[in-house]
Design a protein around this motif. Structure first.
Motif, mmCIF file in Angstrom:
data_model
loop_
_atom_site.group_PDB
_atom_site.id
_atom_site.type_symbol
_atom_site.label_atom_id
_atom_site.label_comp_id
_atom_site.label_asym_id
_atom_site.label_seq_id
_atom_site.Cartn_x
_atom_site.Cartn_y
_atom_site.Cartn_z
ATOM 1 N N VAL A 319 23.548 86.370 67.986
ATOM 2 C CA VAL A 319 24.359 87.275 67.174
ATOM 3 C C VAL A 319 25.777 87.288 67.715
ATOM 4 C CG1 VAL A 319 24.685 89.644 66.371
ATOM 5 C CG2 VAL A 319 22.365 88.731 66.615
ATOM 6 N N LEU A 320 26.734 86.892 66.884
ATOM 7 C CA LEU A 320 28.141 87.025 67.234
ATOM 8 C C LEU A 320 28.589 88.403 66.744
ATOM 9 C CD1 LEU A 320 29.600 83.512 66.317
ATOM 10 C CD2 LEU A 320 28.482 84.268 68.417
ATOM 11 N N PRO A 321 29.015 89.281 67.657
ATOM 12 C CA PRO A 321 29.169 90.706 67.334
ATOM 13 C C PRO A 321 30.423 91.059 66.551
ATOM 14 C CG PRO A 321 29.816 90.316 69.589
ATOM 15 C CD PRO A 321 29.278 88.995 69.075
ATOM 16 N N ASP A 322 30.303 92.155 65.803
ATOM 17 C CA ASP A 322 31.389 92.648 64.964
ATOM 18 C C ASP A 322 32.670 92.939 65.734
ATOM 19 O OD1 ASP A 322 30.250 94.775 66.327
ATOM 20 O OD2 ASP A 322 29.969 96.058 64.576
ATOM 21 N N VAL A 323 32.551 93.423 66.971
ATOM 22 C CA VAL A 323 33.758 93.808 67.707
ATOM 23 C C VAL A 323 34.700 92.627 67.915
ATOM 24 C CG1 VAL A 323 32.746 95.799 68.857
ATOM 25 C CG2 VAL A 323 32.578 93.555 69.934
ATOM 26 N N VAL A 324 34.164 91.420 67.873
ATOM 27 C CA VAL A 324 34.989 90.219 67.925
ATOM 28 C C VAL A 324 35.185 89.641 66.530
ATOM 29 C CG1 VAL A 324 35.050 87.797 68.675
ATOM 30 C CG2 VAL A 324 34.423 89.596 70.298
ATOM 31 N N VAL A 325 34.098 89.433 65.820
ATOM 32 C CA VAL A 325 34.103 88.646 64.578
ATOM 33 C C VAL A 325 35.016 89.216 63.502
ATOM 34 C CG1 VAL A 325 32.647 87.942 62.635
ATOM 35 C CG2 VAL A 325 31.839 87.621 64.979
ATOM 36 N N ASN A 326 34.969 90.522 63.263
ATOM 37 C CA ASN A 326 35.762 91.073 62.155
ATOM 38 C C ASN A 326 37.026 91.786 62.622
ATOM 39 O OD1 ASN A 326 35.135 93.733 62.919
ATOM 40 N ND2 ASN A 326 33.406 93.878 61.513
ATOM 41 N N SER A 327 37.453 91.511 63.854
ATOM 42 C CA SER A 327 38.555 92.262 64.447
ATOM 43 C C SER A 327 39.939 91.861 63.950
ATOM 44 C CB SER A 327 38.510 92.126 65.968
ATOM 45 O OG SER A 327 38.650 90.768 66.369
ATOM 46 N N CYS A 328 40.057 90.726 63.276
ATOM 47 C CA CYS A 328 41.388 90.254 62.908
ATOM 48 C C CYS A 328 41.995 90.996 61.723
ATOM 49 C CB CYS A 328 41.365 88.751 62.647
ATOM 50 S SG CYS A 328 41.398 87.772 64.170
ATOM 51 N N THR A 329 41.192 91.680 60.931
ATOM 52 C CA THR A 329 41.772 92.501 59.866
ATOM 53 C C THR A 329 42.667 93.564 60.481
ATOM 54 O OG1 THR A 329 39.855 92.162 58.425
ATOM 55 C CG2 THR A 329 41.258 94.050 57.947
ATOM 56 N N ASN A 330 42.124 94.266 61.461
ATOM 57 C CA ASN A 330 42.884 95.298 62.158
ATOM 58 C C ASN A 330 44.063 94.695 62.911
ATOM 59 O OD1 ASN A 330 43.036 98.132 63.440
ATOM 60 N ND2 ASN A 330 42.840 96.821 65.230
ATOM 61 N N ALA A 331 43.811 93.606 63.633
ATOM 62 C CA ALA A 331 44.870 92.999 64.447
ATOM 63 C C ALA A 331 46.034 92.517 63.585
ATOM 64 C CB ALA A 331 44.301 91.852 65.274
ATOM 65 N N TRP A 332 45.730 91.983 62.393
ATOM 66 C CA TRP A 332 46.796 91.470 61.519
ATOM 67 C C TRP A 332 47.781 92.557 61.139
ATOM 68 C CZ3 TRP A 332 47.519 92.843 56.241
ATOM 69 C CH2 TRP A 332 48.549 92.148 55.591
ATOM 70 N N TRP A 333 47.285 93.756 60.839
ATOM 71 C CA TRP A 333 48.181 94.877 60.533
ATOM 72 C C TRP A 333 49.198 95.051 61.657
ATOM 73 C CZ3 TRP A 333 47.912 99.530 57.241
ATOM 74 C CH2 TRP A 333 47.030 99.388 56.146
ATOM 75 N N TRP A 334 48.676 95.097 62.894
ATOM 76 C CA TRP A 334 49.542 95.422 64.025
ATOM 77 C C TRP A 334 50.401 94.228 64.451
ATOM 78 C CZ3 TRP A 334 49.485 99.946 62.834
ATOM 79 C CH2 TRP A 334 48.349 100.736 62.752
ATOM 80 N N TRP A 335 49.872 93.018 64.382
ATOM 81 C CA TRP A 335 50.723 91.852 64.651
ATOM 82 C C TRP A 335 51.942 91.866 63.734
ATOM 83 C CZ3 TRP A 335 45.972 88.184 64.165
ATOM 84 C CH2 TRP A 335 45.280 88.143 65.390
ATOM 85 N N THR A 336 51.696 92.204 62.471
ATOM 86 C CA THR A 336 52.775 92.211 61.484
ATOM 87 C C THR A 336 53.724 93.385 61.708
ATOM 88 O OG1 THR A 336 51.269 91.198 59.868
ATOM 89 C CG2 THR A 336 53.298 92.159 59.017
ATOM 90 N N LEU A 337 53.165 94.568 61.871
ATOM 91 C CA LEU A 337 53.999 95.762 62.014
ATOM 92 C C LEU A 337 54.850 95.704 63.279
ATOM 93 C CD1 LEU A 337 54.410 98.493 60.450
ATOM 94 C CD2 LEU A 337 52.986 99.530 62.221
ATOM 95 N N PHE A 338 54.260 95.281 64.390
ATOM 96 C CA PHE A 338 54.989 95.238 65.656
ATOM 97 C C PHE A 338 55.915 94.015 65.756
ATOM 98 C CE2 PHE A 338 51.872 98.380 66.869
ATOM 99 C CZ PHE A 338 52.528 99.166 67.810
ATOM 100 N N GLY A 339 55.710 93.016 64.884
ATOM 101 C CA GLY A 339 56.630 91.893 64.829
ATOM 102 C C GLY A 339 56.201 90.648 65.565
ATOM 103 N N ASP A 340 54.923 90.533 65.907
ATOM 104 C CA ASP A 340 54.439 89.294 66.508
ATOM 105 C C ASP A 340 54.395 88.165 65.481
ATOM 106 O OD1 ASP A 340 53.779 89.939 69.313
ATOM 107 O OD2 ASP A 340 52.402 91.384 68.417
ATOM 108 N N ILE A 341 54.208 88.507 64.212
ATOM 109 C CA ILE A 341 54.272 87.543 63.125
ATOM 110 C C ILE A 341 55.073 88.157 61.979
ATOM 111 C CG2 ILE A 341 52.081 86.422 63.695
ATOM 112 C CD1 ILE A 341 50.766 87.986 61.409
ATOM 113 N N GLY A 342 55.534 87.298 61.065
ATOM 114 C CA GLY A 342 56.263 87.787 59.914
ATOM 115 C C GLY A 342 55.364 87.945 58.700
ATOM 116 N N ALA A 343 55.970 88.269 57.568
ATOM 117 C CA ALA A 343 55.247 88.436 56.308
ATOM 118 C C ALA A 343 55.035 87.070 55.672
ATOM 119 C CB ALA A 343 56.016 89.363 55.373
ATOM 120 N N ASP A 344 54.186 86.284 56.296
ATOM 121 C CA ASP A 344 54.014 84.893 55.898
ATOM 122 C C ASP A 344 52.546 84.496 56.065
ATOM 123 O OD1 ASP A 344 55.467 82.096 55.482
ATOM 124 O OD2 ASP A 344 53.990 81.840 57.087
ATOM 125 N N ALA A 345 51.976 83.873 55.040
ATOM 126 C CA ALA A 345 50.558 83.521 55.080
ATOM 127 C C ALA A 345 50.254 82.488 56.159
ATOM 128 C CB ALA A 345 50.115 83.005 53.713
#
Length: 397
Positions: A319-345
Motif C-alpha cells: 500500500v502506497l499511503p495517502d500522506v505521500v500519494v495525494n499530497s501534491c494537490t495541497n503542495a501545488w497551492w502553496w508552491w504557487t502562492l509562495f512563488g516556487d512555481i508560476g501560473a504555468d502547467a
C-alpha cells in the motif's frame, strides 16, 4: 490516535447546524507560524474521528514536502468535515452556515479548500456568502508580496489543459507519478501494467488520464453506479467526457466491449495496480481478500483500514499511503502562492513529478531499510521533520 499532550490535536470542535441539526467538525492538528492547512469535506456519515485522522494526515503531508531551500514553508495540519450528503437540497445552506460559524478560525488559523463532496467553486461561493474574502486568508500575513501571490494563484486556477482546469489535474499527476515510480523500482514496463481506479471525480479522473497516457491499460473504473470493466482496456478519455459533475459516467456512452459490473468489482480486477480515489474506508478486513493486485495506491484519504493493510502486507500487497500519494494537490497551492512555481502547467507538472518521484523513492528506500511498510516509513520521515520545522518556524508565529 494517541491522546498524549504531544500528539493530541490542538483544536477539536463539533458544530451543530441550528436549522437542520446536522453536524460539522473542525480539527486543527497543529500550527506552524500560527497557521494550518486542510480541506473541507462533505459526506453523509462524516465523523469527528474521521476528520481528526485527516487532520493528522495533513500535518504529515505538509512536513513531507518541507524543502529548507524552498519559499513554501509547511503549515500545520487541519481538516473540516460536514455530515451531510452534498447532493441534498439543504447541503449548500448547511455549508454556508458552517463557514459562517468557522469564520474566526478561517480568518486567522485555518486555510481550507475543496475536498470530498465539494468543488472549489462551491466552497468559494459559500465562503463569499458567509462573509469571507477567501478561504486561505490566514496564510496571507506569511507572504512576502500578498498582492502578487494572490494574482499568481488566481492566474494558475485559470489555466486549462485540454479543457480541464490545472487545479483538477495536478493531484492526479502526482498519484500517477507515484505509481510510475513504484513500477520503475520493480522493473515493470508501463505497457504491460494494468490498473483499476475507484472514483472518476477530480482525483480519480486525472489519475486515470495520466496513467493511460503513460501507457498503462485501465481495465476497470468504478463510480456510484457500479464498475465499468474491459480487460482489453477502457477508453479513458471517452469515459471522462461522459461523466457528470459528480464523476458518474453516463452508461449510454459505453463502448460495446465495456462490461457493467457491481460496484465492488474493481477490487478483484485483474490488475497490478488498484487506485482507490473516492471514499475513505473503502478497503476493509473482509473485501481485502478479493484483491490480487500488487500495489494499492491511495489517491483518496484513508481508503484502506489499518487492519486491512496488515492483512494485505502479510500476503505481499504493498500500500502506497495517502500522506505521500495525494499530497501534491495541497503542495501545488502553496508552491504557487509562495512563488516556487508560476501560473504555468509545465512548471506545475514538472515540479509535481520531480517532488513525487523524490518522495516516493525516499519512502520506499526507507521502508526497505527499516523492514517496514511504506506508510510506517512515511510516518517516520514526517516525525523526523516535524521537530525541525517547529524549531525553525515555531507553532504560534
Amino acid at each position: 490516535m494517541s491522546t498524549t499532550p504531544a500528539d493530541a490535536p490542538l483544536v477539536s470542535l463539533t458544530w451543530t447546524d441550528h436549522v437542520t441539526g446536522r453536524q460539522g467538525y473542525l480539527v486543527i492538528d497543529r500550527l506552524v507560524r500560527g497557521v494550518s492547512s486542510g480541506g473541507l469535506r462533505m459526506r453523509k456519515g462524516c465523523t469527528l474521528d474521521e476528520v481528526a485522522g485527516l487532520a493528522r494526515g495533513m500535518t504529515m503531508k505538509e512536513a513531507l514536502h518541507y524543502d529548507p531551500q524552498g519559499r513554501y514553508v509547511p503549515l500545520g495540519g487541519a481538516k473540516g468535515g460536514i455530515d451531510c450528503d452534498p447532493q441534498d437540497p439543504e447541503a449548500y445552506g448547511v455549508l454556508v452556515r458552517y463557514l459562517r460559524a468557522m469564520r474566526p478560525h478561517i480568518e486567522h488559523f485555518w486555510t481550507t479548500g475543496e475536498d470530498l463532496g465539494l468543488t472549489q467553486t462551491t466552497v468559494d461561493s459559500a465562503a463569499a456568502e458567509a462573509g469571507l474574502s477567501s478561504t486561505i486568508q490566514a496564510v496571507y500575513p506569511l507572504l512576502d508580496d500578498e498582492r502578487a501571490a494572490r494574482r499568481r494563484l488566481d492566474d494558475a486556477f485559470a489555466v486549462e489543459v485540454d479543457g480541464i482546469g490545472l487545479d483538477e489535474l495536478v493531484g492526479g499527476c502526482g498519484v500517477a507519478e507515484a505509481v510510475l515510480a513504484a513500477l520503475d523500482r520493480a522493473g515493470v514496463a508501463y505497457g504491460s501494467a494494468r490498473a483499476a481506479v475507484q472514483g472518476l471525480g477530480t482525483m480519480g479522473g486525472a489519475t486515470a488520464r495520466f496513467l493511460s497516457r503513460a501507457g498503462l491499460k485501465i481495465v476497470a473504473v468504478a463510480d456510484v453506479e457500479g464498475t465499468i470493466a474491459d480487460p482489453a482496456g477502457l477508453d479513458v478519455e471517452a469515459l471522462l467526457a461522459a461523466r457528470d459533475a459528480y464523476g458518474t459516467v453516463d452508461r449510454s456512452a459505453l463502448a460495446p466491449g465495456n462490461r457493467r459490473l457491481p460496484g465492488g468489482a474493481w477490487l478483484s480486477a485483474d490488475a497490478e495496480v488498484l487506485v482507490p480515489a473516492a471514499v475513505s474506508y473503502a478497503v476493509d478486513t473482509v473485501n481485502q481478500s478479493q484483491i490480487t493486485a500488487r500495489w494499492i495506491v491511495e489517491a483518496a484519504n484513508m481508503p484502506v483500514l489499518p487492519e486491512a493493510e496488515e492483512l494485505l502486507a502479510a500476503r505481499g500487497v504493498t500500500v502506497l499511503p495517502d500522506v505521500v500519494v495525494n499530497s501534491c494537490t495541497n503542495a501545488w497551492w502553496w508552491w504557487t502562492l509562495f512563488g516556487d512555481i508560476g501560473a504555468d502547467a509545465d512548471e506545475a507538472f514538472t515540479r509535481t513529478r520531480r517532488s513525487m518521484r523524490a518522495l516516493t523513492g525516499l519512502m520506499l528506500s526507507r521502508a526497505e531499510a527499516d523492514g517496514t511498510t511504506p506508510r510506517a516509513a512515511a510516518h517516520a520521515i514526517a516525525a523526523e521533520r516535524l521537530p525541525v520545522i517547529a524549531e525553525r518556524f515555531g507553532r504560534y508565529g
